[in-house]
Write an enzyme that holds these catalytic residues in place. Structure first.
Site, PDB file in Angstrom:
ATOM      1  N   ASP A 119       0.644  -1.386   0.101  1.00 60.19           N
ATOM      2  CA  ASP A 119      -0.104  -0.002  -0.076  1.00 60.19           C
ATOM      3  C   ASP A 119       0.960   1.277   0.050  1.00 60.19           C
ATOM      4  O   ASP A 119       1.899   1.156   0.542  1.00 60.19           O
ATOM      5  CB  ASP A 119      -0.860   0.055   1.282  1.00 60.19           C
ATOM      6  CG  ASP A 119      -1.970  -1.121   1.082  1.00 60.19           C
ATOM      7  OD1 ASP A 119      -2.169  -1.646   0.101  1.00 60.19           O
ATOM      8  OD2 ASP A 119      -2.330  -1.349   2.082  1.00 60.19           O
ATOM      9  N   LYS A 120       0.343   2.371  -0.555  1.00 61.52           N
ATOM     10  CA  LYS A 120       0.965   3.638  -0.512  1.00 61.52           C
ATOM     11  C   LYS A 120       1.641   3.875   0.791  1.00 61.52           C
ATOM     12  O   LYS A 120       2.555   4.311   0.876  1.00 61.52           O
ATOM     13  CB  LYS A 120      -0.233   4.881  -0.838  1.00 61.52           C
ATOM     14  CG  LYS A 120       0.462   6.150  -0.947  1.00 61.52           C
ATOM     15  CD  LYS A 120      -0.611   7.132  -1.083  1.00 61.52           C
ATOM     16  CE  LYS A 120      -0.082   8.642  -1.135  1.00 61.52           C
ATOM     17  NZ  LYS A 120      -1.191   9.583  -1.244  1.00 61.52           N
TER      18      LYS A 120
END
Length: 316
Positions: A119-120
């Site tokens: 994830d970011k």
């Protein structure tokens, strides 16, 4: 096809459509074309074209690199692949600049081969293919769940076998060594399509194992845990830990409204947790077999500064 050609079924189908396949000299565009044996089949591979994505001079923390793959320690806040809302500044843009002409072409284009993502706002280790052979070999290992992936996370509460509540949560069991095993299916949330949700019918099978390595507070109010991924689904660790009531500190999507009490932790500990600006999750260990050389590789990335500071505050 010989394995050395490293052509996937998807790539072969595209080559057929493009007229790059000949049977006894005649162009064939349909995979359903009959053969009886003895035909000469020729495949003309075009030169790898330039990617439509733009290279960007973004500094990367390179852990390992060779002709076929690269391992990056991704910082929190960086998106892996360009998408609507994040068209630039991504890991792929950075890799296009960093790798340059060393990209031999993945799927016919000079681009990095993304075989898994984080994830970011999750930091840590990520392996990316630089060649078709590496891309296929790595993808096969991820599909077979043979890649070692260990994450460090800071969670609300303590997911310990001594907690009788956990025994009643569906999908939960404990293995020797006080290892919590969470097994369920994961699918998109019915009303919020940006989220994943635990299901037990439909969706994709997901298994996460969790072990407590340190607790914080008296009585313990938070814990540092190790998480092993048997499968690798979108948001898997975040969703599974929230499902058992131990969401990640700082997780804006799955963390819920749970807050740490100032009384349960050393001075400043609860405040540090409340102010933590992302999910406290870090991909700390990545191990796999090199898809070309066959060498076993294993990499470790230390906790980033923000998580180390959070843990220090929780310790007091």
């Amino acid at each position: 096809m010989p394995e050395a050609a490293a052509l996937s079924r998807t790539r072969l189908a595209r080559l057929l459509e493009e007229g790059a396949v000949r049977v006894d000299g005649a162009v064939v565009r349909e995979a359903k074309a009959r053969v009886v044996g003895g035909e000469l089949i020729e495949i003309v591979l075009p030169e790898a074209c330039e990617s439509h994505m733009a290279p960007e001079a973004i500094v990367l923390a390179v852990v390992h690199e060779d002709d076929d793959l690269i391992v990056i320690n991704k910082p929190a806040g960086m998106v892996v692949h360009p998408a609507p809302g994040s068209p630039e500044g991504t890991l792929v843009n950075a890799l296009l600049h960093h790798c340059g002409n060393s990209l031999s072409g993945v799927g016919g284009a000079k681009r990095p081969g993304i075989v898994h993502r984080i994830d970011k706002d999750t930091s840590g280790l990520l392996v990316v293919a630089k060649s078709d052979a590496a891309h296929q070999g790595l993808a096969a290992q991820f599909e077979a769940h043979s890649v070692e992936r260990v994450y460090a996370a800071v969670v609300h509460g303590v997911p310990d076998a001594s907690d009788p509540r956990l025994r009643g949560v569906r999908g939960v069991s404990f293995e020797p060594g006080n290892i919590l095993r969470i097994a369920s299916h994961l699918a998109r949330h019915r009303t919020d399509r940006q989220r994943q949700a635990v299901q037990f019918e439909g969706g994709r099978h997901a298994v996460t194992r969790v072990r407590v390595t340190e607790t914080f507070g008296a009585p313990p109010a938070a814990a540092l845990v190790e998480c092993w991924l048997e499968t690798g689904r979108t948001h898997q660790i975040r969703v599974h830990l929230a499902h058992v009531g131990h969401g990640l500190i700082g997780d804006p999507v799955y963390g819920g409204r749970r807050r740490l009490s100032d009384k349960a932790l050393p001075e400043g500990g609860a405040e540090a947790a409340r102010g933590f600006a992302r999910q406290a999750l870090h991909a700390a260990v990545l191990g796999f077999v090199h898809p070309v050389s066959g060498q076993a590789l294993r990499f470790e990335a230390p906790l980033p500064a923000d998580m180390a500071a959070l843990i220090a505050a929780l310790r007091g």
